[in-house]
Design a protein around this motif. Structure first.
Motif, PDB file in Angstrom:
ATOM      1  N   HIS A  13       1.368  -5.314   9.364  1.00 36.22           N
ATOM      2  CA  HIS A  13       2.095  -3.963   8.767  1.00 36.22           C
ATOM      3  C   HIS A  13       1.648  -3.071  10.026  1.00 36.22           C
ATOM      4  O   HIS A  13       2.804  -2.269  10.427  1.00 36.22           O
ATOM      5  N   SER A  23      -2.140   5.793   8.666  1.00 33.89           N
ATOM      6  CA  SER A  23      -3.820   6.356   8.353  1.00 33.89           C
ATOM      7  C   SER A  23      -4.187   5.436   7.353  1.00 33.89           C
ATOM      8  O   SER A  23      -3.676   4.443   6.816  1.00 33.89           O
ATOM      9  N   GLU A  25      -5.205   5.957   4.408  1.00 35.75           N
ATOM     10  CA  GLU A  25      -4.489   6.180   3.141  1.00 35.75           C
ATOM     11  C   GLU A  25      -3.196   5.513   3.107  1.00 35.75           C
ATOM     12  O   GLU A  25      -2.796   4.832   2.216  1.00 35.75           O
ATOM     13  N   SER A  26      -2.472   5.611   3.874  1.00 36.11           N
ATOM     14  CA  SER A  26      -1.192   5.106   3.926  1.00 36.11           C
ATOM     15  C   SER A  26      -1.249   3.424   4.058  1.00 36.11           C
ATOM     16  O   SER A  26      -0.468   2.881   3.479  1.00 36.11           O
ATOM     17  N   ALA A  28      -3.728   1.681   3.138  1.00 38.55           N
ATOM     18  CA  ALA A  28      -4.296   1.199   1.894  1.00 38.55           C
ATOM     19  C   ALA A  28      -3.449   1.156   0.833  1.00 38.55           C
ATOM     20  O   ALA A  28      -3.373   0.210  -0.066  1.00 38.55           O
ATOM     21  N   ASN A  29      -2.498   2.422   0.650  1.00 41.88           N
ATOM     22  CA  ASN A  29      -1.722   2.479  -0.140  1.00 41.88           C
ATOM     23  C   ASN A  29      -0.636   1.259  -0.288  1.00 41.88           C
ATOM     24  O   ASN A  29      -0.002   0.980  -1.003  1.00 41.88           O
ATOM     25  N   SER A  30      -0.229   0.894   1.002  1.00 39.38           N
ATOM     26  CA  SER A  30       0.872  -0.017   1.071  1.00 39.38           C
ATOM     27  C   SER A  30       0.348  -1.388   0.554  1.00 39.38           C
ATOM     28  O   SER A  30       1.364  -2.269  -0.014  1.00 39.38           O
ATOM     29  N   ASN A  32      -1.964  -1.290  -2.290  1.00 38.91           N
ATOM     30  CA  ASN A  32      -2.038  -0.818  -3.726  1.00 38.91           C
ATOM     31  C   ASN A  32      -3.678  -0.959  -3.680  1.00 38.91           C
ATOM     32  O   ASN A  32      -4.316  -1.467  -4.901  1.00 38.91           O
ATOM     33  N   MET A  33      -4.655  -0.683  -2.834  1.00 42.58           N
ATOM     34  CA  MET A  33      -5.825  -0.478  -2.786  1.00 42.58           C
ATOM     35  C   MET A  33      -6.478   0.994  -2.413  1.00 42.58           C
ATOM     36  O   MET A  33      -5.690   1.856  -1.918  1.00 42.58           O
ATOM     37  N   SER A  34      -7.637   1.128  -2.994  1.00 37.19           N
ATOM     38  CA  SER A  34      -8.195   2.422  -2.695  1.00 37.19           C
ATOM     39  C   SER A  34      -8.727   2.529  -1.242  1.00 37.19           C
ATOM     40  O   SER A  34      -8.934   1.602  -0.768  1.00 37.19           O
ATOM     41  N   LYS A  35      -8.149   3.728  -0.700  1.00 36.36           N
ATOM     42  CA  LYS A  35      -8.818   3.884   0.684  1.00 36.36           C
ATOM     43  C   LYS A  35     -10.199   3.395   0.965  1.00 36.36           C
ATOM     44  O   LYS A  35     -10.762   3.052   2.014  1.00 36.36           O
ATOM     45  N   PHE A  38     -10.527  -0.053   0.780  1.00 37.05           N
ATOM     46  CA  PHE A  38      -9.864  -0.918   2.038  1.00 37.05           C
ATOM     47  C   PHE A  38     -10.574  -0.596   3.201  1.00 37.05           C
ATOM     48  O   PHE A  38     -10.805  -1.686   4.123  1.00 37.05           O
TER      49      PHE A  38
END
Length: 82
Positions: A13, A23, A25-26, A28-30, A32-35, A38
């Motif tokens: 990715h 980032s 956050e972005s 980790a969100n890809s 579906n995990m907490s930042k 991750f």
């Protein structure tokens, strides 16, 4: 999906999106995990933080642009989202 697969897919990715804002956050969100989770997982498996890894990959990618000499350093920085 096991931890190795998550990190492998995260690396793919990142490679495919070096020209996009990335980032913790972005990414980790890809997956579906907490930042926070991750970050711990990535750091433990890769030996560096996600931000350090992304910066390193962007620097390596910039070398190819610098060697061709077709773009200014400013254009390269914008293209790779520094």
């Amino acid at each position: 999906m096991d931890h190795y697969e998550v990190i492998e897919r995260a690396l793919i990715h990142i490679e495919n999106n070096l020209d996009q804002p990335l980032s913790l956050e972005s990414v980790a969100n890809s997956f579906n995990m907490s930042k926070y989770y991750f970050h711990r997982l990535f750091s433990a498996m890769m030996g560096c933080s996600l931000n350090h890894y992304i910066r390193s990959r962007r620097l390596n990618a910039s070398l190819q642009f610098i060697q061709t000499g077709h773009l200014s350093l400013t254009d390269i920085a914008y293209q790779l989202n520094f």
